[in-house]
Design a protein around this motif. Structure first.
Motif, PDB file in Angstrom:
ATOM      1  N   GLU A 138       3.672   7.618  84.692  1.00  0.00           N
ATOM      2  CA  GLU A 138       4.595   6.834  84.044  1.00  0.00           C
ATOM      3  C   GLU A 138       3.547   5.873  83.227  1.00  0.00           C
ATOM      4  OE1 GLU A 138       7.444   2.895  84.881  1.00  0.00           O
ATOM      5  OE2 GLU A 138       6.671   4.327  86.626  1.00  0.00           O
ATOM      6  N   ASN A 198       2.076   7.659  80.142  1.00  0.00           N
ATOM      7  CA  ASN A 198       3.089   7.947  79.395  1.00  0.00           C
ATOM      8  C   ASN A 198       3.022   6.651  78.360  1.00  0.00           C
ATOM      9  OD1 ASN A 198       3.788  10.846  79.725  1.00  0.00           O
ATOM     10  ND2 ASN A 198       5.623  10.237  81.168  1.00  0.00           N
ATOM     11  N   LYS A 199       2.969   5.800  79.305  1.00  0.00           N
ATOM     12  CA  LYS A 199       2.928   4.213  78.452  1.00  0.00           C
ATOM     13  C   LYS A 199       1.672   4.020  77.520  1.00  0.00           C
ATOM     14  CE  LYS A 199       5.446   1.595  81.925  1.00  0.00           C
ATOM     15  NZ  LYS A 199       5.290   0.593  83.186  1.00  0.00           N
TER      16      LYS A 199
END
Length: 356
Positions: free
Chosen positions: A143, A146-147
Protein backbone atom coordinates in the motif's frame (compact mmCIF):
# COMPACT_ATOMS: atom_id res chain seq x y z
CA UNK A 1 37.79 -1.90 32.08
CA UNK A 2 39.27 -5.17 30.87
CA UNK A 3 39.69 -5.88 27.14
CA UNK A 4 40.67 -9.40 26.04
CA UNK A 5 41.35 -10.30 22.42
CA UNK A 6 40.66 -13.84 21.20
CA UNK A 7 39.60 -15.65 18.07
CA UNK A 8 35.79 -15.71 17.64
CA UNK A 9 35.79 -19.50 17.48
CA UNK A 10 37.47 -19.55 20.91
CA UNK A 11 34.53 -17.87 22.65
CA UNK A 12 32.83 -19.95 25.31
CA UNK A 13 29.11 -20.48 26.02
CA UNK A 14 28.93 -17.55 28.47
CA UNK A 15 30.40 -15.10 25.94
CA UNK A 16 28.17 -16.33 23.11
CA UNK A 17 25.09 -16.11 25.33
CA UNK A 18 25.95 -12.54 26.30
CA UNK A 19 26.55 -11.57 22.65
CA UNK A 20 23.16 -12.96 21.59
CA UNK A 21 21.44 -11.27 24.53
CA UNK A 22 22.81 -7.86 23.58
CA UNK A 23 21.34 -8.36 20.10
CA UNK A 24 17.96 -9.39 21.45
CA UNK A 25 17.87 -6.39 23.79
CA UNK A 26 18.64 -3.88 21.02
CA UNK A 27 16.66 -4.06 17.74
CA UNK A 28 19.29 -2.00 15.90
CA UNK A 29 21.81 -4.81 16.50
CA UNK A 30 19.70 -7.62 15.04
CA UNK A 31 21.33 -7.55 11.62
CA UNK A 32 22.74 -11.06 10.90
CA UNK A 33 26.18 -9.66 10.04
CA UNK A 34 26.46 -8.69 13.71
CA UNK A 35 25.64 -12.19 14.98
CA UNK A 36 28.36 -14.27 16.61
CA UNK A 37 27.71 -17.04 14.09
CA UNK A 38 28.89 -14.77 11.26
CA UNK A 39 32.10 -13.90 13.09
CA UNK A 40 32.75 -17.55 13.93
CA UNK A 41 32.20 -18.61 10.31
CA UNK A 42 34.65 -15.96 9.11
CA UNK A 43 37.19 -16.93 11.77
CA UNK A 44 37.27 -20.50 10.48
CA UNK A 45 38.39 -19.14 7.10
CA UNK A 46 40.45 -16.09 8.11
CA UNK A 47 43.44 -16.72 10.42
CA UNK A 48 43.65 -13.06 11.49
CA UNK A 49 40.01 -12.81 12.61
CA UNK A 50 39.72 -11.60 16.20
CA UNK A 51 37.15 -10.31 18.67
CA UNK A 52 37.78 -7.97 21.57
CA UNK A 53 35.74 -8.93 24.63
CA UNK A 54 35.06 -5.88 26.78
CA UNK A 55 34.27 -6.23 30.48
CA UNK A 56 33.42 -3.72 33.19
CA UNK A 57 32.33 -3.98 36.83
CA UNK A 58 29.01 -5.49 35.74
CA UNK A 59 30.58 -8.24 33.65
CA UNK A 60 30.74 -8.66 29.87
CA UNK A 61 29.81 -5.35 28.28
CA UNK A 62 30.50 -5.75 24.57
CA UNK A 63 32.18 -7.42 21.62
CA UNK A 64 34.26 -5.84 18.87
CA UNK A 65 34.92 -8.28 16.00
CA UNK A 66 37.65 -7.36 13.55
CA UNK A 67 40.31 -8.64 11.18
CA UNK A 68 43.89 -7.63 10.53
CA UNK A 69 44.80 -7.11 6.89
CA UNK A 70 48.34 -6.47 5.66
CA UNK A 71 49.49 -7.10 9.25
CA UNK A 72 48.75 -3.58 10.49
CA UNK A 73 45.36 -2.56 9.06
CA UNK A 74 42.28 -3.36 11.11
CA UNK A 75 38.94 -3.82 9.34
CA UNK A 76 35.53 -5.17 10.36
CA UNK A 77 35.28 -8.92 10.35
CA UNK A 78 34.30 -10.28 6.95
CA UNK A 79 35.36 -7.02 5.33
CA UNK A 80 34.34 -7.05 1.68
CA UNK A 81 31.17 -9.07 2.18
CA UNK A 82 29.58 -7.46 5.22
CA UNK A 83 27.05 -4.65 4.84
CA UNK A 84 26.60 -3.96 8.56
CA UNK A 85 29.60 -3.36 10.81
CA UNK A 86 30.23 -2.34 14.38
CA UNK A 87 30.44 -3.25 18.02
CA UNK A 88 27.77 -5.32 19.78
CA UNK A 89 27.43 -4.05 23.32
CA UNK A 90 25.14 -3.55 26.27
CA UNK A 91 22.76 -0.64 25.85
CA UNK A 92 24.40 2.58 27.06
CA UNK A 93 27.92 1.16 27.11
CA UNK A 94 30.69 3.35 25.70
CA UNK A 95 34.39 2.73 25.12
CA UNK A 96 37.37 4.97 24.38
CA UNK A 97 38.25 4.21 20.73
CA UNK A 98 41.97 4.77 21.30
CA UNK A 99 42.02 2.40 24.27
CA UNK A 100 40.13 -0.16 22.20
CA UNK A 101 42.60 0.02 19.31
CA UNK A 102 45.56 -0.16 21.68
CA UNK A 103 44.16 -3.33 23.31
CA UNK A 104 43.64 -4.81 19.83
CA UNK A 105 47.20 -3.74 18.79
CA UNK A 106 45.75 -1.86 15.82
CA UNK A 107 47.30 1.38 14.56
CA UNK A 108 44.19 2.02 12.46
CA UNK A 109 40.73 0.51 12.01
CA UNK A 110 38.89 1.22 8.76
CA UNK A 111 35.20 0.73 8.00
CA UNK A 112 32.78 1.27 5.13
CA UNK A 113 29.37 0.04 6.41
CA UNK A 114 29.52 1.07 10.06
CA UNK A 115 26.32 1.74 11.97
CA UNK A 116 26.38 5.52 12.00
CA UNK A 117 25.63 5.81 15.72
CA UNK A 118 29.05 4.31 16.51
CA UNK A 119 32.48 6.01 16.46
CA UNK A 120 30.75 9.17 15.22
CA UNK A 121 33.84 11.37 15.51
CA UNK A 122 35.72 9.28 12.94
CA UNK A 123 33.34 9.24 9.99
CA UNK A 124 34.54 10.60 6.66
CA UNK A 125 31.18 10.06 4.97
CA UNK A 126 27.71 8.74 5.68
CA UNK A 127 25.23 7.28 3.25
CA UNK A 128 21.70 5.92 3.63
CA UNK A 129 21.23 2.18 3.39
CA UNK A 130 17.76 1.62 1.88
CA UNK A 131 15.36 -0.67 3.72
CA UNK A 132 12.18 -2.53 2.93
CA UNK A 133 10.36 -2.05 6.23
CA UNK A 134 7.89 -4.90 6.73
CA UNK A 135 7.07 -4.14 10.35
CA UNK A 136 3.39 -3.60 9.54
CA UNK A 137 3.21 -6.59 7.21
CA UNK A 138 3.51 -7.05 3.47
CA UNK A 139 0.07 -5.64 2.51
CA UNK A 140 0.94 -2.39 4.32
CA UNK A 141 4.27 -2.27 2.49
CA UNK A 142 2.53 -2.69 -0.88
CA UNK A 143 0.00 0.00 0.00
CA UNK A 144 2.83 2.38 0.85
CA UNK A 145 4.67 1.67 -2.40
CA UNK A 146 1.49 2.10 -4.44
CA UNK A 147 1.06 5.56 -2.94
CA UNK A 148 4.62 6.52 -3.86
CA UNK A 149 4.88 5.04 -7.34
CA UNK A 150 4.03 2.17 -9.63
CA UNK A 151 6.89 -0.26 -8.92
CA UNK A 152 4.58 -3.00 -7.62
CA UNK A 153 1.93 -2.66 -10.33
CA UNK A 154 4.53 -2.41 -13.10
CA UNK A 155 6.42 -5.44 -11.82
CA UNK A 156 3.29 -7.55 -11.58
CA UNK A 157 2.34 -6.60 -15.16
CA UNK A 158 5.72 -7.88 -16.32
CA UNK A 159 5.25 -11.00 -14.17
CA UNK A 160 2.01 -11.83 -16.02
CA UNK A 161 3.80 -11.34 -19.33
CA UNK A 162 6.58 -13.69 -18.19
CA UNK A 163 4.01 -16.34 -17.25
CA UNK A 164 2.43 -16.11 -20.70
CA UNK A 165 5.69 -16.20 -22.62
CA UNK A 166 8.02 -18.36 -20.51
CA UNK A 167 6.08 -20.46 -18.03
CA UNK A 168 4.18 -20.46 -14.75
CA UNK A 169 5.89 -18.63 -11.94
CA UNK A 170 7.07 -20.60 -8.93
CA UNK A 171 8.76 -18.89 -6.00
CA UNK A 172 10.74 -20.77 -3.35
CA UNK A 173 11.58 -18.77 -0.22
CA UNK A 174 14.09 -21.25 1.22
CA UNK A 175 15.29 -23.10 -1.86
CA UNK A 176 17.31 -26.25 -1.16
CA UNK A 177 17.39 -27.31 -4.83
CA UNK A 178 21.02 -27.07 -6.05
CA UNK A 179 19.76 -25.80 -9.42
CA UNK A 180 18.78 -22.44 -7.94
CA UNK A 181 22.15 -21.83 -6.31
CA UNK A 182 24.03 -23.09 -9.38
CA UNK A 183 22.15 -20.64 -11.61
CA UNK A 184 22.83 -17.81 -9.17
CA UNK A 185 26.55 -18.55 -9.09
CA UNK A 186 26.76 -18.65 -12.90
CA UNK A 187 24.87 -15.38 -13.33
CA UNK A 188 26.79 -13.62 -10.59
CA UNK A 189 30.20 -14.77 -11.84
CA UNK A 190 29.29 -13.51 -15.32
CA UNK A 191 28.24 -10.18 -13.80
CA UNK A 192 31.55 -9.86 -11.93
CA UNK A 193 33.37 -10.50 -15.20
CA UNK A 194 31.31 -7.91 -17.09
CA UNK A 195 31.84 -5.26 -14.42
CA UNK A 196 35.53 -6.12 -13.87
CA UNK A 197 35.08 -7.05 -10.21
CA UNK A 198 36.69 -9.97 -8.46
CA UNK A 199 34.50 -13.07 -8.32
CA UNK A 200 33.39 -13.53 -4.73
CA UNK A 201 32.23 -17.07 -5.41
CA UNK A 202 35.68 -18.12 -6.60
CA UNK A 203 37.39 -16.61 -3.55
CA UNK A 204 38.17 -19.54 -1.21
CA UNK A 205 37.54 -17.85 2.13
CA UNK A 206 34.24 -16.36 0.95
CA UNK A 207 33.11 -19.72 -0.43
CA UNK A 208 33.96 -21.33 2.90
CA UNK A 209 31.93 -18.77 4.85
CA UNK A 210 28.95 -19.17 2.52
CA UNK A 211 29.03 -22.95 2.75
CA UNK A 212 29.03 -22.89 6.55
CA UNK A 213 26.22 -20.36 6.77
CA UNK A 214 24.14 -22.25 4.20
CA UNK A 215 24.50 -25.42 6.24
CA UNK A 216 23.42 -23.66 9.43
CA UNK A 217 19.97 -24.28 10.89
CA UNK A 218 20.25 -21.31 13.27
CA UNK A 219 17.71 -18.62 12.43
CA UNK A 220 19.83 -16.05 14.29
CA UNK A 221 22.25 -16.18 11.36
CA UNK A 222 21.99 -18.45 8.33
CA UNK A 223 22.20 -18.11 4.56
CA UNK A 224 19.00 -18.58 2.58
CA UNK A 225 18.61 -19.05 -1.17
CA UNK A 226 15.38 -17.69 -2.66
CA UNK A 227 14.53 -18.45 -6.29
CA UNK A 228 11.93 -17.56 -8.90
CA UNK A 229 11.29 -20.15 -11.59
CA UNK A 230 9.31 -19.79 -14.81
CA UNK A 231 8.23 -23.34 -15.44
CA UNK A 232 11.34 -25.32 -14.55
CA UNK A 233 13.71 -22.52 -15.53
CA UNK A 234 15.35 -20.38 -12.81
CA UNK A 235 14.98 -16.72 -13.76
CA UNK A 236 16.19 -14.91 -10.63
CA UNK A 237 17.82 -15.94 -7.36
CA UNK A 238 19.20 -14.42 -4.20
CA UNK A 239 21.55 -15.70 -1.54
CA UNK A 240 20.86 -13.69 1.60
CA UNK A 241 21.81 -13.75 5.25
CA UNK A 242 18.98 -13.72 7.75
CA UNK A 243 18.44 -13.32 11.44
CA UNK A 244 15.05 -13.91 12.99
CA UNK A 245 13.85 -10.44 11.99
CA UNK A 246 16.28 -9.04 9.37
CA UNK A 247 17.18 -10.27 5.90
CA UNK A 248 20.39 -8.82 4.48
CA UNK A 249 20.20 -8.45 0.70
CA UNK A 250 23.50 -10.04 -0.22
CA UNK A 251 24.06 -11.86 -3.54
CA UNK A 252 21.21 -11.24 -6.01
CA UNK A 253 21.25 -12.04 -9.72
CA UNK A 254 19.01 -12.98 -12.61
CA UNK A 255 18.99 -14.44 -16.11
CA UNK A 256 20.09 -11.59 -18.39
CA UNK A 257 18.22 -13.18 -21.28
CA UNK A 258 14.97 -12.55 -19.40
CA UNK A 259 15.80 -9.09 -18.06
CA UNK A 260 12.78 -7.50 -19.77
CA UNK A 261 10.54 -9.16 -17.18
CA UNK A 262 12.21 -7.36 -14.23
CA UNK A 263 12.57 -10.67 -12.43
CA UNK A 264 15.09 -9.15 -10.01
CA UNK A 265 12.54 -6.67 -8.68
CA UNK A 266 9.86 -9.37 -8.67
CA UNK A 267 12.21 -11.50 -6.57
CA UNK A 268 12.51 -8.70 -3.98
CA UNK A 269 8.73 -8.43 -3.73
CA UNK A 270 8.30 -12.20 -3.37
CA UNK A 271 11.02 -12.29 -0.69
CA UNK A 272 9.28 -9.47 1.16
CA UNK A 273 5.94 -11.28 1.05
CA UNK A 274 7.27 -14.67 2.17
CA UNK A 275 9.79 -13.15 4.55
CA UNK A 276 7.13 -11.11 6.34
CA UNK A 277 5.15 -14.32 6.86
CA UNK A 278 8.31 -15.94 8.29
CA UNK A 279 9.12 -13.25 10.83
CA UNK A 280 11.25 -10.91 8.71
CA UNK A 281 10.53 -7.31 9.64
CA UNK A 282 13.19 -5.63 7.54
CA UNK A 283 15.11 -6.29 4.34
CA UNK A 284 18.34 -4.30 4.33
CA UNK A 285 19.07 -3.62 0.66
CA UNK A 286 22.60 -2.33 1.33
CA UNK A 287 23.96 1.15 0.64
CA UNK A 288 23.65 2.07 -3.00
CA UNK A 289 22.00 4.66 -5.21
CA UNK A 290 20.65 1.99 -7.56
CA UNK A 291 17.29 3.08 -8.95
CA UNK A 292 15.52 -0.17 -8.15
CA UNK A 293 16.49 0.14 -4.48
CA UNK A 294 15.12 3.68 -4.40
CA UNK A 295 11.85 2.43 -5.84
CA UNK A 296 11.55 -0.49 -3.41
CA UNK A 297 12.64 1.25 -0.21
CA UNK A 298 10.20 2.68 2.31
CA UNK A 299 12.77 3.38 5.02
CA UNK A 300 16.52 3.82 5.44
CA UNK A 301 19.32 3.66 7.99
CA UNK A 302 22.59 5.63 7.84
CA UNK A 303 25.91 3.83 7.51
CA UNK A 304 29.34 5.41 7.69
CA UNK A 305 32.76 5.07 6.11
CA UNK A 306 35.95 6.24 7.76
CA UNK A 307 38.80 5.22 10.01
CA UNK A 308 39.91 5.36 13.62
CA UNK A 309 43.66 5.87 13.95
CA UNK A 310 46.08 6.01 16.86
CA UNK A 311 49.16 6.13 14.62
CA UNK A 312 49.49 9.38 12.66
CA UNK A 313 51.91 7.83 10.17
CA UNK A 314 49.76 4.80 9.27
CA UNK A 315 46.53 6.79 9.27
CA UNK A 316 48.02 9.38 6.93
CA UNK A 317 49.46 6.70 4.65
CA UNK A 318 46.11 4.92 4.46
CA UNK A 319 44.28 8.17 3.79
CA UNK A 320 46.67 8.83 0.91
CA UNK A 321 46.22 5.34 -0.50
CA UNK A 322 42.44 5.64 -0.31
CA UNK A 323 42.41 8.99 -2.07
CA UNK A 324 44.70 7.79 -4.84
CA UNK A 325 42.77 4.54 -5.36
CA UNK A 326 39.61 6.52 -6.05
CA UNK A 327 41.25 8.22 -9.02
CA UNK A 328 43.33 5.37 -10.40
CA UNK A 329 42.33 2.19 -12.11
CA UNK A 330 44.27 -0.93 -11.23
CA UNK A 331 47.42 -0.99 -13.33
CA UNK A 332 51.10 -0.29 -13.36
CA UNK A 333 50.83 2.85 -11.20
CA UNK A 334 48.64 1.05 -8.69
CA UNK A 335 51.22 -1.72 -8.42
CA UNK A 336 54.00 0.87 -8.06
CA UNK A 337 52.20 2.46 -5.11
CA UNK A 338 52.34 -0.80 -3.22
CA UNK A 339 56.13 -0.69 -3.31
CA UNK A 340 56.53 3.09 -3.23
CA UNK A 341 56.87 5.55 -0.35
CA UNK A 342 53.40 4.89 1.06
CA UNK A 343 53.97 1.15 1.07
CA UNK A 344 57.40 1.66 2.62
CA UNK A 345 55.89 3.65 5.49
CA UNK A 346 53.45 0.86 6.24
CA UNK A 347 56.02 -1.91 6.04
CA UNK A 348 58.53 0.00 8.14
CA UNK A 349 56.02 0.45 10.95
CA UNK A 350 54.83 -3.14 11.18
CA UNK A 351 57.25 -4.47 13.77
CA UNK A 352 57.13 -1.38 15.98
CA UNK A 353 53.32 -1.10 15.97
CA UNK A 354 52.71 -4.80 16.51
CA UNK A 355 54.64 -4.63 19.77
CA UNK A 356 52.65 -1.74 21.21
Amino acid sequence: MKISVVRPDELGPAELTAWRQFQKDRPELQNPFLAPEFSVAVARQRPTARVAVLEDADGIAGFFPFEVRNRVIGVPIGFGITDCQGMVARNGFAVDPMALLKACKLPVWEFDHLMAAQFSGFHTSTMPSPLMNLGDGYPAYVEDRNKSGDVVKQTLRKQRKMVREVGDERFVWDDRDPAGLAALRDWKSAQYLRTQQYDRFSTPWISGVLEELQASANDDCRAVVSTIYAGDRPVAAHLGLRSQSVLAYWFPSYDMDLSKYSAGILLCLRMAESGAADGIRQIDLGKSEALYKTRLMNDETPVAAGRVGRSWSVTTARRTQTAVSRSLKQGALGEKLKSGRTGKVLRGLKARLASR
